[in-house]
Structures are given as structure tokens and as C-alpha cells.
Design an enzyme around this catalytic site. Structure first.
Site, PDB file in Angstrom:
ATOM      1  N   LEU A  97      83.544  55.321  27.697  1.00  0.00           N
ATOM      2  CA  LEU A  97      82.884  55.860  28.884  1.00  0.00           C
ATOM      3  C   LEU A  97      83.855  56.089  30.027  1.00  0.00           C
ATOM      4  O   LEU A  97      83.605  56.901  30.908  1.00  0.00           O
ATOM      5  CB  LEU A  97      81.775  54.908  29.347  1.00  0.00           C
ATOM      6  CG  LEU A  97      80.611  54.697  28.370  1.00  0.00           C
ATOM      7  CD1 LEU A  97      79.701  53.591  28.870  1.00  0.00           C
ATOM      8  CD2 LEU A  97      79.826  55.988  28.184  1.00  0.00           C
ATOM      9  N   THR A 105      86.028  51.002  29.458  1.00  0.00           N
ATOM     10  CA  THR A 105      84.597  50.759  29.314  1.00  0.00           C
ATOM     11  C   THR A 105      84.056  51.582  28.149  1.00  0.00           C
ATOM     12  O   THR A 105      84.335  52.771  28.033  1.00  0.00           O
ATOM     13  CB  THR A 105      83.843  51.129  30.599  1.00  0.00           C
ATOM     14  OG1 THR A 105      84.299  50.297  31.656  1.00  0.00           O
ATOM     15  CG2 THR A 105      82.346  50.914  30.423  1.00  0.00           C
ATOM     16  N   ASP A 215      82.411  46.681  48.940  1.00  0.00           N
ATOM     17  CA  ASP A 215      82.877  47.986  48.451  1.00  0.00           C
ATOM     18  C   ASP A 215      81.697  48.909  48.173  1.00  0.00           C
ATOM     19  O   ASP A 215      81.631  49.552  47.127  1.00  0.00           O
ATOM     20  CB  ASP A 215      83.733  47.812  47.191  1.00  0.00           C
ATOM     21  CG  ASP A 215      84.535  49.072  46.850  1.00  0.00           C
ATOM     22  OD1 ASP A 215      84.768  49.886  47.776  1.00  0.00           O
ATOM     23  OD2 ASP A 215      84.926  49.235  45.684  1.00  0.00           O
ATOM     24  N   ASP A 404      65.178  27.613  54.095  1.00  0.00           N
ATOM     25  CA  ASP A 404      64.937  26.422  54.923  1.00  0.00           C
ATOM     26  C   ASP A 404      65.179  26.778  56.388  1.00  0.00           C
ATOM     27  O   ASP A 404      66.159  26.372  57.000  1.00  0.00           O
ATOM     28  CB  ASP A 404      65.868  25.296  54.466  1.00  0.00           C
ATOM     29  CG  ASP A 404      65.741  24.041  55.314  1.00  0.00           C
ATOM     30  OD1 ASP A 404      64.675  23.852  55.944  1.00  0.00           O
ATOM     31  OD2 ASP A 404      66.711  23.259  55.361  1.00  0.00           O
ATOM     32  N   ASP A 440      58.559  21.196  42.826  1.00  0.00           N
ATOM     33  CA  ASP A 440      58.607  19.911  43.534  1.00  0.00           C
ATOM     34  C   ASP A 440      58.414  18.772  42.530  1.00  0.00           C
ATOM     35  O   ASP A 440      57.354  18.158  42.440  1.00  0.00           O
ATOM     36  CB  ASP A 440      57.518  19.894  44.614  1.00  0.00           C
ATOM     37  CG  ASP A 440      57.445  18.568  45.353  1.00  0.00           C
ATOM     38  OD1 ASP A 440      58.466  17.850  45.372  1.00  0.00           O
ATOM     39  OD2 ASP A 440      56.372  18.268  45.907  1.00  0.00           O
ATOM     40  N   ASP A 442      59.524  15.695  42.324  1.00  0.00           N
ATOM     41  CA  ASP A 442      59.227  14.338  42.792  1.00  0.00           C
ATOM     42  C   ASP A 442      57.925  14.245  43.587  1.00  0.00           C
ATOM     43  O   ASP A 442      57.584  13.185  44.122  1.00  0.00           O
ATOM     44  CB  ASP A 442      60.389  13.776  43.616  1.00  0.00           C
ATOM     45  CG  ASP A 442      60.642  14.561  44.905  1.00  0.00           C
ATOM     46  OD1 ASP A 442      59.843  15.472  45.232  1.00  0.00           O
ATOM     47  OD2 ASP A 442      61.637  14.267  45.587  1.00  0.00           O
ATOM     48  N   GLU A 451      66.107  20.025  43.752  1.00  0.00           N
ATOM     49  CA  GLU A 451      65.005  20.681  43.040  1.00  0.00           C
ATOM     50  C   GLU A 451      65.175  22.194  43.054  1.00  0.00           C
ATOM     51  O   GLU A 451      64.883  22.874  42.062  1.00  0.00           O
ATOM     52  CB  GLU A 451      63.674  20.282  43.676  1.00  0.00           C
ATOM     53  CG  GLU A 451      63.309  18.817  43.435  1.00  0.00           C
ATOM     54  CD  GLU A 451      62.156  18.335  44.290  1.00  0.00           C
ATOM     55  OE1 GLU A 451      61.486  17.376  43.883  1.00  0.00           O
ATOM     56  OE2 GLU A 451      61.928  18.908  45.386  1.00  0.00           O
TER      57      GLU A 451
END
Length: 533
Positions: A97, A105, A215, A404, A440, A442, A451
Site C-alpha cells: 500500500l 505498509t 500531527d 473526577d 464499584d 468494594d 477500580e
């Protein structure tokens, strides 16, 4: 061309002269002849020492597991630092290619499925410096990290043999956005808005996931197919880096027409990607770049001091809304430049008709997969996540921090919903709650960093058998080579999962030979089954 690793038809950033791209016709002619293209050096993060292999115990079963984890005694590749594999045993390499400085490639066909992909084969002889190897590793790590995003060419895997490192990617048969632009001359505002939306979505996702592309240009976007409405796929992350909090980037990289002024001043961050996207939008609407000159130095001078031209044809006939977005994307002060998230909400993109196509981001896809896993697999992923090196989890910390928003160290239900919405996912509150309950582990009512890492592990992190072996041995307390029912119950009881129903579900699903215990082969099959991104 259609491959996911295009030639780079750019002006080298360090030297040489260039032609003024006065028109799309001239650019098309220059691109279509015998003009040499260069391959981008593949890029990735510094890995350091070879992976640690855990102790295996004294039993013969454990010793066999250790031999399997080291690739059955096969030679370790110095670049990928895992057992070398013949890519031709997995894929048939077909027509070429493209080719360039570092490799070639090929179109390739997966032997097991008949599916077509693009395979970039990088010559190890060209990786002469440690930084060259680090670059290859970093690019692979970034491709793995971004795996599953709809507007990014999907990464299938990396393989190393004696002579080459092979990167196998999604095959995009529609060719380059660059070629589509030169064929059209320019786009209508509605068409340009649709393309711009795809490009900004890529930028937003990269930044949200802790990556700067560095780029962005039309040549680095391919069309998934030849259809007029085919989605764009971003490629070539060879110059990309992970965002590091507080770090100022100083190396000059990119392509002359698209490079941001702060890059030339050696003091930049992720905002440079927005500038490059703004240059692409300008070209989409008028067919020529906003800053040009006869030499590379002239282009750089124009980028640093010239104003964007909105007075010559066709700009008087283009809407003020479109020009307003370009001005905000090409603001010379990166701190005042619009963000990708803000740009996606700009009225011009909304007026162009916001896409109603539902999107499953990589984050949402991985959380859905985690939710569907049996409890043993969830706990095994937790063991693997806790042992990943800092290099292997780059980008995930940035993703966690972006969700968060109150910096509490945990992600709440509301923060999870907002974060998924920012990534383009449409999801109900009920589904968000179900994802939260699954991730979650715990049962604290929020998702902590450990987690989050566990749920975000992608399929490529399960390629190293030493990691799978470590997880298996975590449960195989007596080093017998089996996870017994008692060991399974003990491990699951630590997280309140040790009820009879959960244990029965795991054994029914994983214990293929029905001997009441789980051997290593059954464990590996469970871990690698069903993870798509």
C-alpha cells in the site's frame, strides 16, 4: 490509497524549501506525481527494564506455567520485549500500500477470519537509537490506549520477528481526506461542518484520554469506505505523546502548514492540536492554507505574525458563524483558544446539523464489558491492574482526573454520567447506576482509581502471559496449578462475592472439563474471551 499508515506528504520541519500551495489543483498535481513521501518514525513511551516474571512455586504444574509465560522458551524480541511471532503465520501479506523511510505498509488478510487489515512493517535495522525504539513503544502504547474509539483507526496488534516490528490496523478503503479535498476543491459549509465535527471529536477524545496528537493534517485522516458519508478515521500517532501534568513541550514537530505558533516558540501543550484542526477547517472551506510562503521559514514567519485572511474569495460568501469558529481555533494565545469540547458546542457546528449517531466511547464500551464479566474475571483484572507499570497506565490517570471533577479521588454517579456524556455517549441514569454498581467492586458508592484502572484494562493488556500467570497464581494459593472451589470462594469472599450463586456461575462458565476446579488453560481462555476493545 486506503491504508491506515499513509505516506507523509509534508514539508520537513527542519530544512528545505517548499512550493506555495496557491490552489488545490497545484497541491493535487504536486501530490500525484513522483514526489517522494517519507514514513513517520513510529513512536511510544519509554519502557525501561524487561517485564518482571513472578516466582512460580515448586510444583511441576507451576513450572509448566512459567515456561508457557515465557513463550515456551521462544526468543524475546528486544523492541516489544515479548516472545517473537511470525506475523505471516497469522496474516497473509498481500499487495503493498505504501513505503517510506522506516518500512512498508501492506494490505493483509487474517488467516483465521479472512478479514482485511493494513500491516505496517517497520525495519528493526532502522531503529538504530534507543529513542527510535522508545518511539515505537510509545506509539503502540497510545494506539492500545485509544483502542475502541469510533473515529480512530482500530489497532489490532503488534508483532515482532527477527527483522521487523509489525503493526496491524484497521484497513480504511476510502482513501485520504486530503485526496477528497483536492478532488472537490472546497466543501460546502454543511459538508465542512460534518468533517470538522469528526476531527474535533478525535481531538476531544484524545485530550480527554490524556493524549496530544501533534500531527493533525488532512493526510492523517482516512475515510472508512468510499461512501460519501463514510466516517473519518484518525491515523498515524507516531508523534503523539501522553499528557503529563505541568509539562511544557519544547520539541518542534508536526507539518509546516499546520504547526501552531507556540510550537515554533517551543512552549506548548494540547492546545496546539486545536490550531491544527482550525487550519484544516480553513482549507476545507477555501481550498488553501491560511499561512503560506515560498519557503518553510516564510511559512513559520507568517504563522507567527500574519492575520488570517477572510477578505478574498470565497470568504465574503462564507457565513460569519464559520469564520467565528476559525478565529477562535486560530487564536494565537493558546490560553484563549477554544477547546475541542467548546468547539463541538459552537453554533456553526450545531447549525450544520449535529450528528444523531449514537456513540459508544471506549470508556463506555469497556465499562459495559466489565459489567458483563463473571466475578472471578473482574477480580483477576484487578490483580493485573495493580501490577501494571506506570508506563502501561499512562493516559488513564488523565482520564480519571477528567471525570473526577471535584478532585475527591473518586468518581461519583453524577461525575460518571457527565464524563460519558462529554465523550458523546447517550446513556440513561439507570444504566449509569448499573455501570457504577459493577465497577464499584468494594461497594463504597463511588469509583476509586484502582477500580477505574481495573475496568479500563483493554484487550492488549492481556497479551503478556506473565501478567495472566501472576493473576492465576494470586488465586492458586497452594501452587497446585489449579484454582479450587475453596480458593475461589476465599478470594471472592474478600469482596462480598462469595455466595453460592456467584461461585456456581464462575465454575459453570470457566470449568470446561467439569472437574470442579479451574486450570491455567481454562483461566487464560476466560480472560481473553469477550474483550473487544
Amino acid at each position: 490509497m486506503g491504508n491506515c499508515f499513509t505516506k507523509t506528504y509534508e514539508i520537513p520541519i527542519t530544512s528545505g524549501t517548499m512550493r506555495r500551495p496557491a490552489s488545490t489543483a497545484e497541491r493535487s498535481k504536486a501530490r500525484g506525481g513522483d514526489e517522494p513521501g517519507t514514513w513517520r518514525r513510529p513512536s511510544f513511551p519509554r519502557h525501561g527494564a524487561p517485564p518482571h516474571r513472578p516466582p512460580t512455586g515448586s510444583s511441576s504444574a507451576a513450572g509448566a506455567l512459567s515456561r508457557r509465560a515465557s513463550g515456551g522458551g521462544g526468543e524475546m524480541g528486544p523492541v516489544l520485549q515479548r516472545a517473537m511471532v511470525s506475523v505471516r503465520s497469522l496474516y497473509q501479506l498481500d499487495r503493498k500500500l505504501g513505503s517510506g523511510q522506516f518500512g512498508t505498509t501492506y494490505l493483509c488478510t487474517e488467516r483465521a477470519t479472512g478479514n482485511r487489515y493494513a500491516c505496517k512493517s517497520v525495519s528493526k535495522r532502522k531503529l538504530v537509537r534507543r529513542t527510535d525504539v522508545d518511539d515505537v513503544r510509545r506509539e503502540i502504547t497510545i494506539l492500545q490506549h485509544l483502542s475502541g474509539q469510533p473515529n480512530i483507526a482500530e489497532f489490532r496488534g503488534a508483532y515482532e520477528d527477527n527483522d521487523h516490528v509489525h503493526l496491524v490496523m484497521e484497513f480504511c478503503s476510502g482513501g485520504e481526506l486530503f485526496d477528497r479535498i483536492t478532488a472537490k476543491g472546497s466543501y460546502s459549509e454543511r459538508q465542512a461542518a460534518a468533517v470538522c465535527r469528526d476531527i474535533l471529536t478525535v481531538v476531544h477524545v484524545c485530550h480527554f484520554m490524556g493524549v496530544i496528537h501533534r500531527d493533525l493534517k488532512p493526510e492523517n485522516f482516512l475515510l472508512a469506505s468510499a461512501d460519501d458519508d463514510a466516517p473519518l478515521k484518525a491515523i498515524d500517532f507516531g508523534l503523539s505523546v501522553f499528557i503529563e501534568e505541568g509539562k511544557v513541550y519544547k520539541d518542534i514537530v508536526g507539518s509546516a502548514y499546520y504547526v501552531a505558533p507556540e510550537v515554533l516558540q517551543r512552549n506548548y501543550g494540547k492546545e496546539a492540536d486545536i490550531w491544527s484542526a482550525g487550519v484544516i477547517l480553513y482549507i476545507l472551506l477555501c481550498g488553501t492554507p491560511p499561512f503560506w510562503a515560498e519557503t518553510e521559514k516564510g511559512i513559520f514567519d507568517a504563522i507567527l505574525v500574519n492575520q488570517v485572511d477572510f477578505s478574498t474569495s470565497p470568504w465574503p460568501s462564507i457565513s460569519e458563524s464559520a469564520k467565528d469558529l476559525i478565529r477562535q481555533m486560530l487564536h494565537r494565545d493558546p490560553q484563549k483558544r477554544i477547546t475541542a469540547s467548546q468547539a463541538l458546542e459552537h453554533r456553526w457546528l450545531k447549525e450544520g446539523g449535529a450528528s444523531d449517531r449514537p456513540i459508544d466511547s471506549a470508556v463506555l464500551s469497556r465499562m459495559k464489558q466489565f459489567k458483563a464479566m463473571n466475578k472471578l474475571k473482574q477480580l483477576a483484572l484487578k490483580v493485573i491492574a495493580e501490577n501494571l507499570s506506570p508506563e502501561e497506565i499512562k493516559g488513564l490517570k488523565q482520564m480519571f482526573n477528567n471525570m473526577d471533577t471535584d478532585r475527591s479521588g473518586t468518581i461519583t454517579v453524577e461525575e460518571l454520567k457527565v464524563g460519558l456524556t462529554k465523550l458523546g455517549s447517550r446513556i440513561s441514569e439507570a444504566e449509569v447506576q448499573k455501570l457504577m454498581e459493577a465497577v464499584d467492586v468494594d461497594k463504597s458508592g463511588s469509583i476509586d482509581y484502582s477500580e477505574f484502572l481495573t475496568a479500563m484494562i483493554n484487550k492488549h493488556k492481556l497479551e503478556k502471559e506473565e501478567d495472566l500467570l501472576r493473576a492465576f497464581q494470586h488465586f492458586d494459593k497452594d501452587n497446585s496449578g489449579y484454582i479450587t472451589r475453596d480458593e475461589l470462594e476465599q478470594a471472592m469472599a474478600e469482596y462480598g462475592m462469595g455466595d453460592e450463586a456467584n461461585i456456581k456461575q464462575v465454575l459453570d462458565e470457566v470449568d470446561k472439563d467439569k472437574d470442579g476446579r479451574i486450570d491455567y488453560e481454562e483461566f487464560v481462555e476466560m480472560m481473553r474471551k469477550g474483550i473487544q476493545t
